[in-house]
Design a protein around this motif. Structure first.
Motif, PDB file in Angstrom:
ATOM      1  N   LEU A 211       0.828  -1.209   0.000  1.00  0.00           N
ATOM      2  CA  LEU A 211       0.000   0.000   0.000  1.00  0.00           C
ATOM      3  C   LEU A 211       0.856   1.251   0.000  1.00  0.00           C
ATOM      4  O   LEU A 211       0.563   2.218  -0.722  1.00  0.00           O
ATOM      5  CB  LEU A 211      -0.942   0.006   1.208  1.00  0.00           C
ATOM      6  CG  LEU A 211      -2.162  -0.887   1.114  1.00  0.00           C
ATOM      7  CD1 LEU A 211      -2.938  -0.858   2.425  1.00  0.00           C
ATOM      8  CD2 LEU A 211      -3.062  -0.486  -0.041  1.00  0.00           C
ATOM      9  N   GLU A 212       1.914   1.249   0.800  1.00  0.00           N
ATOM     10  CA  GLU A 212       2.818   2.401   0.836  1.00  0.00           C
ATOM     11  C   GLU A 212       3.449   2.655  -0.532  1.00  0.00           C
ATOM     12  O   GLU A 212       3.520   3.797  -0.991  1.00  0.00           O
ATOM     13  CB  GLU A 212       3.924   2.176   1.867  1.00  0.00           C
ATOM     14  CG  GLU A 212       3.471   2.217   3.299  1.00  0.00           C
ATOM     15  CD  GLU A 212       4.584   1.810   4.270  1.00  0.00           C
ATOM     16  OE1 GLU A 212       5.773   1.886   3.904  1.00  0.00           O
ATOM     17  OE2 GLU A 212       4.248   1.427   5.398  1.00  0.00           O
ATOM     18  N   GLY A 213       3.899   1.598  -1.169  1.00  0.00           N
ATOM     19  CA  GLY A 213       4.515   1.733  -2.490  1.00  0.00           C
ATOM     20  C   GLY A 213       3.528   2.208  -3.539  1.00  0.00           C
ATOM     21  O   GLY A 213       3.856   3.046  -4.388  1.00  0.00           O
TER      22      GLY A 213
ATOM     23  N   GLU B 215       3.648   5.704  -5.696  1.00  0.00           N
ATOM     24  CA  GLU B 215       3.552   5.750  -7.157  1.00  0.00           C
ATOM     25  C   GLU B 215       2.388   6.637  -7.596  1.00  0.00           C
ATOM     26  O   GLU B 215       2.476   7.367  -8.582  1.00  0.00           O
ATOM     27  CB  GLU B 215       3.392   4.339  -7.723  1.00  0.00           C
ATOM     28  CG  GLU B 215       3.476   4.284  -9.222  1.00  0.00           C
ATOM     29  CD  GLU B 215       3.549   2.873  -9.772  1.00  0.00           C
ATOM     30  OE1 GLU B 215       3.628   2.750 -10.996  1.00  0.00           O
ATOM     31  OE2 GLU B 215       3.518   1.911  -8.986  1.00  0.00           O
ATOM     32  N   HIS B 216       1.283   6.584  -6.852  1.00  0.00           N
ATOM     33  CA  HIS B 216       0.122   7.420  -7.161  1.00  0.00           C
ATOM     34  C   HIS B 216       0.494   8.908  -7.095  1.00  0.00           C
ATOM     35  O   HIS B 216       0.123   9.693  -7.973  1.00  0.00           O
ATOM     36  CB  HIS B 216      -1.010   7.097  -6.172  1.00  0.00           C
ATOM     37  CG  HIS B 216      -2.331   7.647  -6.577  1.00  0.00           C
ATOM     38  ND1 HIS B 216      -3.182   6.974  -7.420  1.00  0.00           N
ATOM     39  CD2 HIS B 216      -2.954   8.797  -6.244  1.00  0.00           C
ATOM     40  CE1 HIS B 216      -4.263   7.693  -7.600  1.00  0.00           C
ATOM     41  NE2 HIS B 216      -4.157   8.807  -6.892  1.00  0.00           N
TER      42      HIS B 216
ATOM     43  N   ALA C 210       8.570  13.475 -17.370  1.00  0.00           N
ATOM     44  CA  ALA C 210       7.768  12.530 -16.585  1.00  0.00           C
ATOM     45  C   ALA C 210       8.670  11.677 -15.712  1.00  0.00           C
ATOM     46  O   ALA C 210       9.756  11.270 -16.125  1.00  0.00           O
ATOM     47  CB  ALA C 210       6.939  11.646 -17.506  1.00  0.00           C
ATOM     48  N   GLN C 211       8.208  11.419 -14.495  1.00  0.00           N
ATOM     49  CA  GLN C 211       8.964  10.586 -13.569  1.00  0.00           C
ATOM     50  C   GLN C 211       8.273   9.237 -13.419  1.00  0.00           C
ATOM     51  O   GLN C 211       7.048   9.155 -13.387  1.00  0.00           O
ATOM     52  CB  GLN C 211       9.065  11.261 -12.209  1.00  0.00           C
ATOM     53  CG  GLN C 211       9.849  12.551 -12.246  1.00  0.00           C
ATOM     54  CD  GLN C 211       9.932  13.204 -10.890  1.00  0.00           C
ATOM     55  OE1 GLN C 211       9.008  13.135 -10.096  1.00  0.00           O
ATOM     56  NE2 GLN C 211      11.058  13.847 -10.624  1.00  0.00           N
ATOM     57  N   THR C 212       9.090   8.209 -13.328  1.00  0.00           N
ATOM     58  CA  THR C 212       8.576   6.857 -13.106  1.00  0.00           C
ATOM     59  C   THR C 212       9.409   6.195 -12.016  1.00  0.00           C
ATOM     60  O   THR C 212      10.490   6.660 -11.672  1.00  0.00           O
ATOM     61  CB  THR C 212       8.660   6.000 -14.387  1.00  0.00           C
ATOM     62  OG1 THR C 212      10.022   5.952 -14.818  1.00  0.00           O
ATOM     63  CG2 THR C 212       7.795   6.549 -15.491  1.00  0.00           C
TER      64      THR C 212
END
Length: 127
Positions: free
Chosen positions: A17-19, A23-24, A41-43
């Motif tokens: 959930l934290e990860g 990402e969200h 853009a970051q990924t």
């Protein structure tokens, strides 16, 4: 009593959930900067540390040690910028956001089902 409900699975689901939340936020930041000149853009680059954690947990005998190892584990978030793209593609970011929301909902569903199983076990199968 809370120690009884602190399982390795719950800990792992919380880390997921934290990860997913991280990402969200990253995707939302990309969308918020869609008109910013020069913004790339970051990924998140995923790594194999999670696989290493799972492997080490399988070799652990003590459940208390396993729970502590999961609690102490911090996933690495290697943020990368897309240097090849000249502009952020809204459709691509919205698709990533939708996929991330589905992952988040699936993890919440798994936590809910696990909670239901633990509740049933505590009640010894009685409704």
């Amino acid at each position: 009593m809370s120690f009884l409900l602190e399982t390795t699975t719950v800990g792992l689901l919380n880390k997921f959930l934290e990860g997913t939340l991280f990402e969200h936020k990253l995707i939302a930041n990309n969308i918020a900067n869609i008109d910013t000149q020069g913004y790339k853009a970051q990924t998140i680059k995923t790594n194999n540390k999670f696989t290493a954690l799972i492997d080490s947990l399988e070799n652990t005998q003590s459940s208390a040690s396993t729970i502590n190892r999961v609690k102490d584990w911090v996933p690495e978030h290697n943020i990368q910028t897309d240097s090849t793209a000249n502009k952020i593609e809204l459709e691509k970011e919205l698709a990533k956001l939708s996929k991330n929301v589905i992952h988040y909902q699936a993890i919440l569903s798994a936590k809910s089902k696990l909670n239901n199983m633990l509740t049933l076990a505590i009640k010894e199968g009685k409704s």
